[in-house]
Structures are given as structure tokens and as C-alpha cells.
Design an enzyme around this catalytic site. Sequence first.
Site, PDB file in Angstrom:
ATOM      1  N   GLU A 160       8.887  18.407 -49.665  1.00  0.00           N
ATOM      2  CA  GLU A 160       9.076  19.632 -50.465  1.00  0.00           C
ATOM      3  C   GLU A 160       8.434  20.853 -49.803  1.00  0.00           C
ATOM      4  O   GLU A 160       7.244  20.841 -49.489  1.00  0.00           O
ATOM      5  CB  GLU A 160       8.478  19.427 -51.869  1.00  0.00           C
ATOM      6  CG  GLU A 160       8.847  20.555 -52.811  1.00  0.00           C
ATOM      7  CD  GLU A 160       8.397  20.309 -54.250  1.00  0.00           C
ATOM      8  OE1 GLU A 160       7.739  19.291 -54.521  1.00  0.00           O
ATOM      9  OE2 GLU A 160       8.715  21.164 -55.101  1.00  0.00           O
ATOM     10  N   LYS A 189       3.005  16.953 -62.412  1.00  0.00           N
ATOM     11  CA  LYS A 189       3.844  16.783 -61.211  1.00  0.00           C
ATOM     12  C   LYS A 189       3.309  17.699 -60.107  1.00  0.00           C
ATOM     13  O   LYS A 189       3.240  17.327 -58.939  1.00  0.00           O
ATOM     14  CB  LYS A 189       5.303  17.096 -61.540  1.00  0.00           C
ATOM     15  CG  LYS A 189       6.287  16.791 -60.418  1.00  0.00           C
ATOM     16  CD  LYS A 189       6.478  17.932 -59.443  1.00  0.00           C
ATOM     17  CE  LYS A 189       7.487  17.592 -58.345  1.00  0.00           C
ATOM     18  NZ  LYS A 189       7.606  18.669 -57.346  1.00  0.00           N
TER      19      LYS A 189
END
Length: 433
Positions: A84, A268
Amino acid sequence: MNPIDSRLPQFRSLTPQQRLQHIVAAAGLNPDEAALLNNSGALDRQLADGMIENVIGTFELPLGVAGYFKLNGRDMLIPMAVEEPSVVAAASFMAKLVRECGGFETSSTPPLMRAQVQVLGLTDPHGARQTLLRRSREIIDLANQRDKVLIGLGGGCRDIEVHVLEDTRRGPMVVMHLIVDVRDAMGANTVNTMAESVSPLVEEITGGQVRLRILSNLADLRLSRARVALSPQVLTTAEYEGQDVIERILDAYEFAAVDPYRAATHNKGIMNGIDPVIVATGNDWRAVEAGAHAWACRKGHYGSLTRWEKDARGWLVGSLEMPMPVGLVGGATKTHPLSRIALKIMGVQTAQELGEAAVAVGLAQNLAALRALATEGIQRGHMALHARNIAIMSGATGSEIDRVARAMGQEKDVRVDRAHALLKDLRGHFSDE
Ligand SMILES: CC(C)(COP(=O)([O-])OP(=O)([O-])OC[C@H]1O[C@@H](n2cnc3c(N)ncnc32)[C@H](O)[C@@H]1OP(=O)([O-])[O-])[C@@H](O)C(=O)NCCC(=O)NCCSC(=O)C[C@@](C)(O)CC(=O)[O-]
Ligand SMILES: NC(=O)C1=CN([C@@H]2O[C@H](COP(=O)(O)OP(=O)(O)OC[C@H]3O[C@@H](n4cnc5c(N)ncnc54)[C@H](OP(=O)(O)O)[C@@H]3O)[C@@H](O)[C@H]2O)C=CC1
């Protein structure tokens, strides 16, 4: 080797090759280790075939290094394996701010893991519990007969707990926990072996039948902690006063503390920091994830893993305490060649130090997300970096990637169709010249 300097100014403007050279020198890596990092196929197929089943190849992730981390006064470079964008940048950015205020304070409990032994078929579960507790010494001694290496290292089974689950739909169950100091291992295999080895004795003591014998991933006795304090000054941006940023972060935190829909996203963001360290060091990220989310529910509802508050000076204080079942030995930590190098780059000597580093990165990552979300929003910083992925998706290669990404960032329009159009223009422009 000199103490490491984790500051990485202008690191982003170097080429990957130049960054590698910097880390090789900073972490004192030898030429073989440098060559493995340089070679994208570091995990050869034969080695991979020995690690899991039905191997057809290997699967790679980008490996970045977050800078500026200072833990208990010591600089540390943080290798992160993650797909990411903006995660490594965000961790580095917050570590840089935290560093200006003294760095991260970290600590941890001893590395105690639990193994559960389920006993069925008992009409007197409470009586069985007391008998097991009375004969705990025998059980502990038997558990410790197996793993001489662990005992030699100062680890081993320390104690037992016995829980009675009275109201199950399958009748009462007695669950014995072995509490094991696993030293520098994650410990699953170690405690599972012990649980299996004591089971005949548990059956003999209770007269019941032992069924499941397996570790608990709610590693609530193996906690790592990190704390930071940030002055309003370091949180001040061009648009927002530091004190205002602190109030906004506290409002954002409170949202996560009370609302599970928000808490899941908030957590998260924390795992955005932790998982890449776990993956880079060859540890079991499913175990860390399972422990984290079970811990986040321990008060009866799913809540934030971090806490944010304000101290008497008006500084922002963040803390994170959570299960951290990680090892420097066992699992893939010793077999994956890059895991060993990642551990060397970090310079950690014990599993506890690794766990503390992981939670420090998790706390930094949470701060980055809260700071962005509570002020300008996530998209400016995140999408600017994600734009390069979008450019690649549109077919850009080489120097086209940065050019297309930069143009989309300037237009604040990061979309694949826009990237296609920009790429077409760019290529047309060059073919016209
Ligand atoms: C992305 C930044 C850091 C930009 O922030 P910025 O203000 O543009 O950064 P800057 O250009 O002023 O640079 C400051 C420092 O950041 C680092 N940095 C900055 N850019 C780079 C780069 N390209 N490459 C490497 N390092 C970079 C670097 O350390 C640099 O210092 P330097 O070393 O240059 O002196 C900021 O906007 C940010 O922290 N955003 C948050 C990003 C984030 O949280 N990403 C996670 C993905 S979103 C998500 O999944 C989680 C979420 C958000 O849903 C969780 C939640 O809801 O709670
Ligand atoms: N639910 C879960 O999370 C489960 C996870 N797993 C997997 O288990 C693996 C981890 O198990 P783990 O027990 O850590 O791995 P290993 O069994 O591979 O390694 C632990 C062993 O290493 C030896 N050892 C050498 N040096 C040390 C040291 N400094 N500290 C501690 N032990 C040392 C010990 O004894 P000796 O040399 O005698 O072996 C110890 O028993 C991971 O791959 C995980 O994915 C497995 C089952 C379930």
C-alpha cells in the site's frame, strides 16, 4: 559498529539502488546480504518449496525502510514489506515529529504464551479444576521435560490456569491453560508440543477426555507497549494551529473508541504499520492480526487499540499496548533470507525488542492517519502517492510513471481514465517532437 542514525533526509529523492547502498552502509550489511537485497529473487524456489506445500514460485512485495524512529533513546531503521502506498512515508513522517519531542518510549511483558487443553466428559468441572491446580507442579514439570533448548535459554512452562466453561451447548468444559515463557520464539509449535505432551496426565488427573490442544492467539500475557508525547508546535501545519490539531485528533480518537464501524478502520490503520514489519521479519501476521482484534474486544465491545489524551502541558499523548507474539527464531524468521536481513537492519536482539518496534510503528501510523483525517483529509497525501500505482495501471513505464502521477496530483484528479488520457498526450507529445 557505530550506533545507527535512523534519519533519512532526502531518501525519497534517491534511486532504489542509492537507497540500498545507504541502508547497507548504515546497517553494516555484508556483500552477500547486500546482493540478496539487490536481487529480487532472494527467496529461491527450492528454499520456498521447503517452506510451504505445492510451491510453484515465490510472490514478492515491495520492501521499504521507514526512517527517523528513535526508541528509548536508540535510533532504529524499520524495514516494511507492504503493497500500500503512503504507509512507509506516513510512518517516517510521524517518527520524524515524535523524534523532535524525544522519541518513542517502549516496554513489554515477558514473552508468555498460552496453550489451551480442552477437557470434556466431566460431571464435576469445578472439582476437576481444583485437582488440576493442586497437581500443577507435576503438569509443569512434565511440560518442561520436552524442550531442553528452551529451558536452557531460561524459558519453559511457568504456570497453569484452569477455566470452567459452564454453560456451553455441549455441556460443561474444563480448559487448562499452560503459561509458557517462549523466549525469542513466536512459540506456537513450542506450546502446542507441550500441550500434547501433558494431555495423558490431564486425563489421568481429571478422568475426562482431552480434545483440543492448541495455543491461544489471544496472547494477552505477551504485551508490547509504545508511548509518545507531541507538542502542539510540532503538530502545527500551514492551515492549522497545533492545539487545534490536538483537539481534532482527540475527537477522531473518541469516535473510534465508541463506534465499532470507525474502530475497525482506525485499527486497520494501526495494522498498516505493524503488519509490514511482521511480514518483513518473516513472522506470522495472521497470529498478530488475530491477537490484535481479539484484544480490541476485551472490554465487551470492539474498540480502539490506541489511546490518545492530553497531558498537563497540553501535549498530545498517544499509547498502544497490545499482544505481540513475534519471534526471532522459528517459523520463517530463520529460513527466509530477507527476514534475517530485515532483523539485522533493525538491530534487534530479542523478540521483545521486535515487538516494541512493531507497536511503535503501529502508533506512528495511527497518528499519521488521525492527523491527516482530522485536518486536510486522507486523499491529498495518500492519493498523491497512490497516483504512481494508477499511472502504472494505465500502462505508464519508466519516467512516464512519475510524470503522469505528478500531473494527476496537480490536477487533484487521480483516476485511471485520466491517467490514460495524460499518457496518451505525453506519448503523442514525444512522437511529435
Ligand atoms: C503521505 C504523507 C506522509 C505526506 O505528507 P506531506 O506533508 O506531503 O510530507 P512532506 O513532503 O512534508 O514530508 C514529511 C516527511 O514524510 C516522509 N515522506 C513524505 N513523502 C514521502 C515519500 N514520497 N517518500 C518517502 N518519505 C516521504 C519523509 O520522512 C518526509 O521527511 P524527509 O525525510 O523528506 O525530511 C501524509 O499525508 C500522511 O501521513 N498521510 C497519511 C497517510 C496514511 O495514513 N496512509 C495509510 C493509507 S490510508 C489507510 O489505509 C488507513 C486509514 C486512513 O483508513 C486509517 C484510518 O482511517 O484511521
Ligand atoms: N495458531 C497459531 O498461531 C499457530 C501458528 N503456528 C506457526 O508456528 C510457528 C512458530 O512456532 P515456534 O514455536 O515459534 O517455532 P519453532 O518450533 O520453529 O521454534 C521454536 C523452537 O526454537 C528453539 N529455539 C532456539 N533458540 C531459541 C530462543 N532464543 N528462544 C526460543 N526458542 C528457541 C526452541 O527449541 P528447539 O530447538 O528444541 O526446538 C523452540 O522450541 C509459526 O510458523 C506459526 O505460523 C503453528 C500452529 C498454530
